[in-house]
Design a protein around this motif. Structure first.
Motif, short mmCIF file in Angstrom:
data_model
loop_
_atom_site.label_atom_id
_atom_site.label_comp_id
_atom_site.label_asym_id
_atom_site.label_seq_id
_atom_site.Cartn_x
_atom_site.Cartn_y
_atom_site.Cartn_z
N ALA A 1 -15.54 35.09 -2.86
CA ALA A 1 -15.98 34.95 -4.25
C ALA A 1 -16.64 33.59 -4.49
CB ALA A 1 -14.79 35.14 -5.19
N LYS A 2 -16.12 32.54 -3.86
CA LYS A 2 -16.72 31.21 -4.01
C LYS A 2 -18.13 31.19 -3.44
CE LYS A 2 -12.45 28.45 -3.83
NZ LYS A 2 -11.69 27.45 -3.04
N LEU A 3 -18.30 31.82 -2.29
CA LEU A 3 -19.63 31.86 -1.67
C LEU A 3 -20.59 32.67 -2.54
CD1 LEU A 3 -21.60 31.36 0.65
CD2 LEU A 3 -20.65 33.39 1.79
N ARG A 4 -20.13 33.80 -3.02
CA ARG A 4 -20.99 34.65 -3.86
C ARG A 4 -21.43 33.91 -5.12
NH1 ARG A 4 -18.06 39.89 -5.11
NH2 ARG A 4 -16.79 38.44 -6.33
N ALA A 5 -20.51 33.17 -5.73
CA ALA A 5 -20.84 32.42 -6.95
C ALA A 5 -21.89 31.35 -6.66
CB ALA A 5 -19.58 31.80 -7.54
N GLU A 6 -21.76 30.65 -5.53
CA GLU A 6 -22.73 29.62 -5.18
C GLU A 6 -24.11 30.23 -4.97
OE1 GLU A 6 -22.38 25.93 -2.28
OE2 GLU A 6 -22.87 27.74 -1.13
N LEU A 7 -24.17 31.37 -4.28
CA LEU A 7 -25.46 32.02 -4.01
C LEU A 7 -26.07 32.59 -5.30
CD1 LEU A 7 -24.53 33.79 -0.66
CD2 LEU A 7 -26.23 31.99 -0.93
N ASP A 8 -25.24 33.14 -6.17
CA ASP A 8 -25.75 33.72 -7.41
C ASP A 8 -26.38 32.67 -8.32
OD1 ASP A 8 -25.05 36.28 -6.69
OD2 ASP A 8 -23.22 36.36 -7.91
N GLN A 9 -25.96 31.43 -8.20
CA GLN A 9 -26.56 30.36 -9.00
C GLN A 9 -27.98 30.05 -8.55
OE1 GLN A 9 -23.90 27.01 -8.76
NE2 GLN A 9 -22.57 27.76 -10.40
N GLN A 10 -28.31 30.40 -7.33
CA GLN A 10 -29.61 30.04 -6.77
C GLN A 10 -30.57 31.22 -6.65
OE1 GLN A 10 -30.31 26.83 -6.05
NE2 GLN A 10 -28.23 26.22 -6.69
N PHE A 11 -30.04 32.44 -6.46
CA PHE A 11 -30.89 33.59 -6.19
C PHE A 11 -30.42 34.80 -6.99
CE2 PHE A 11 -30.24 31.06 -2.29
CZ PHE A 11 -31.53 30.63 -2.04
N SER A 12 -31.37 35.67 -7.30
CA SER A 12 -31.04 36.91 -7.98
C SER A 12 -31.01 38.10 -7.02
CB SER A 12 -32.07 37.18 -9.09
OG SER A 12 -32.05 36.16 -10.06
N LEU A 13 -31.86 38.05 -6.00
CA LEU A 13 -32.00 39.16 -5.06
C LEU A 13 -31.99 38.65 -3.62
CD1 LEU A 13 -34.92 41.03 -6.86
CD2 LEU A 13 -32.54 41.78 -6.78
N PRO A 14 -31.56 39.49 -2.68
CA PRO A 14 -31.56 39.04 -1.26
C PRO A 14 -32.95 38.71 -0.76
CG PRO A 14 -31.04 41.39 -1.45
CD PRO A 14 -30.97 40.83 -2.82
N GLU A 15 -33.99 39.34 -1.30
CA GLU A 15 -35.35 39.07 -0.87
C GLU A 15 -35.78 37.64 -1.19
OE1 GLU A 15 -35.03 43.46 -1.71
OE2 GLU A 15 -34.35 41.60 -2.63
N GLU A 16 -35.10 37.00 -2.12
CA GLU A 16 -35.47 35.64 -2.53
C GLU A 16 -34.90 34.58 -1.58
OE1 GLU A 16 -34.07 35.15 -6.48
OE2 GLU A 16 -35.30 36.77 -7.31
#
Length: 470
Positions: free
Chosen positions: A291-306
């Motif tokens: 969950a910590k990793l997901r939260a960090e990534l969600d702050q920077q990107f919206s989609l995996p393509e990004e």
């Protein structure tokens, strides 16, 4: 008489402790390799006997960070041992060249294949193949909603490295077509044969023409056939372009081309797939970490393509910690065997005679409380925090104790590529799916079934559930 001499006080290694049977015969260590638990046995032996353990009649394992520089990292580091001699196979491949100076000559041909621009091209292939893997996860989901990530990661890694090595000449599509010819299994089995019989090179010669080594020959044939296709398709930006001399450098002989092409695929696919499978297990086992990793990534990107900018990804502290914990616990390698040169050498105040095979046990170093504290056996990305105290003021994180890429003249040329690859793939997976271990997944049984013989063999698949987030 030979047995008596090996256990006598007159033997050059008599002063070094170790199990009695190991002093008598190298076949014992070969049997330990076959068990898949050598990394754990080495850890136990060092806890029992100390810094030095005599693991064979003429072999020593040295659990000391001070030994890394003279054995591996210095300009005068030691040559590889006979464990790298591939039976009666031609020994002209990069991985099999044991002499340091000869290896340096071959390494200079390989080096441009991992220049900054070449790595950027490779990472473009990683992005493309990883997006394909995300779709493949949807397609391969069972009616119970389960996905076999062990198999899928193996297919992804092989497709990827075939592209990176051979460019458009590669027609490998395991994610799309499956693996009806057992390519991934052949690569693993060939590595297992090399690793086990490498502990007893004369036995390798005896068994070379018997069925036990058939996987080695099969893997060679696969790479040779693809290389034939690649020779007829010049002008590509791939590893083969450098080995074929298409970039203005020296061209390898046909035998050397086949060996190095095989090495490129196995080193870049099998090892990565195994390490990535273990990383996924550790990450999904702890949903708080996930969950910590997901939260960090969600702050920077919206989609995996990004998530394509590896520099931006490597600046994300928690993702950096996840990747490096994956490398630390997901590469359960033994020591990298080297041969002490003429005149012997001093390590930790002990004289080691010439021709002794020595190695620093990578997994033992990577799980030592002296290098990683506290909780060295736990997957804790916080220990890699930039401030250096992610697990409290007593945190110890010795970055130089990560040995999976080795050091010095024989170190892995693909290190920068592999680390960036891990960042890209982890990010895309977490951005694309909410993942969990399958219901009822037996974590202890799965870990016990992870066998390392330079390659990591998984007796049980890593089954997960994955729900698309977008």
């Amino acid at each position: 008489m030979t047995v008596l001499y090996r256990i006598s006080p007159f033997h050059p290694l008599a002063a070094f402790p170790g199990p009695l049977i190991n002093k008598v015969t190298a076949l014992k260590l070969a049997q330990v390799v076959w068990s898949g638990k050598r990394h754990l046995m080495l850890k136990n032996w060092h806890e029992q006997y100390g810094t030095f353990v005599r693991t064979g009649p003429s072999t020593l394992s040295i659990n000391a960070s001070s030994a890394v520089m003279p054995l591996y990292a210095s300009p005068h580091s030691l040559d590889k041992s006979g464990a790298y001699r591939p039976g009666r196979f031609h020994s002209g491949g990069l991985f099999f060249i044991r002499d340091r100076e000869d290896h340096n000559k071959r390494r200079r041909i390989w080096a441009p294949a991992f220049s900054a621009s070449s790595v950027e091209n490779m990472l473009n292939v990683v992005s493309k193949r990883t997006l394909q893997m995300l779709q493949c996860m949807e397609d391969r989901r069972t009616k119970e909603g389960l996905i076999d990530m062990t198999e899928l990661l193996g297919h992804w890694a092989y497709d990827l490295m075939a592209d990176v090595t051979f460019g458009k000449a590669s027609r490998t599509e395991l994610m799309e077509d499956g693996d009806p010819h057992g390519v991934v299994e052949s690569a693993q089995n060939a590595t297992v044969v090399f690793e086990i019989l490498g502990e007893a090179p004369p036995l390798f010669d005896v068994l070379w023409y018997l069925p036990v080594t058939k996987e080695v020959h099969a893997l060679d044939r696969i790479s040779r056939n693809i290389m034939v296709e690649r020779k007829n398709a010049p002008g590509q930006e791939d590893i083969s372009a450098h080995l074929l001399g298409e970039q203005g450098g020296e061209r390898l002989s046909d035998i050397e081309l086949d060996l190095d092409a095989t090495f490129a695929i196995v080193a870049g696919s099998d090892t990565i797939a195994g390490s990535f499978t273990l990383l996924m297990f550790y990450l999904l086992r702890d949903q708080e970490t996930y969950a910590k990793l997901r939260a960090e990534l969600d702050q920077q990107f919206s989609l995996p393509e990004e998530a394509n900018d590896w520099k931006k990804l490597m600046d994300l502290p928690y993702l950096f910690g996840v990747v490096h914990e994956g490398l630390r616990l997901g590469t359960p390698f033994p020591g990298l065997p080297r041969v002490v040169a003429k005149g012997g050498m001093m390590i930790e105040g002990k004289y080691i005679p010439e021709d002794t095979v020595v190695g620093v046990p990578a997994y033992v170093q990577q799980t030592s409380p002296e290098n990683f504290y506290p909780n060295p056996m736990e997957f804790r990305p916080e220990r890699w925090a930039p401030e250096g105290d992610g697990l409290g003021p007593s945190t110890v994180t010795n970055k130089h104790a990560i040995m999976c890429f080795s050091f010095g003249p024989f170190s892995c040329l693909g290190r920068a590529f592999a680390v960036r690859e891990f960042h890209l793939v982890v990010a895309k997976l977490v951005l694309a799916f909410d993942m969990r271990l399958a219901p009822g997944f037996d974590e202890e049984k799965w870990l016990d079934g992870c066998l390392n013989m330079r390659t990591t063999v998984f007796k049980h698949p890593l089954m997960i559930t994955a729900t698309a987030r977008h």
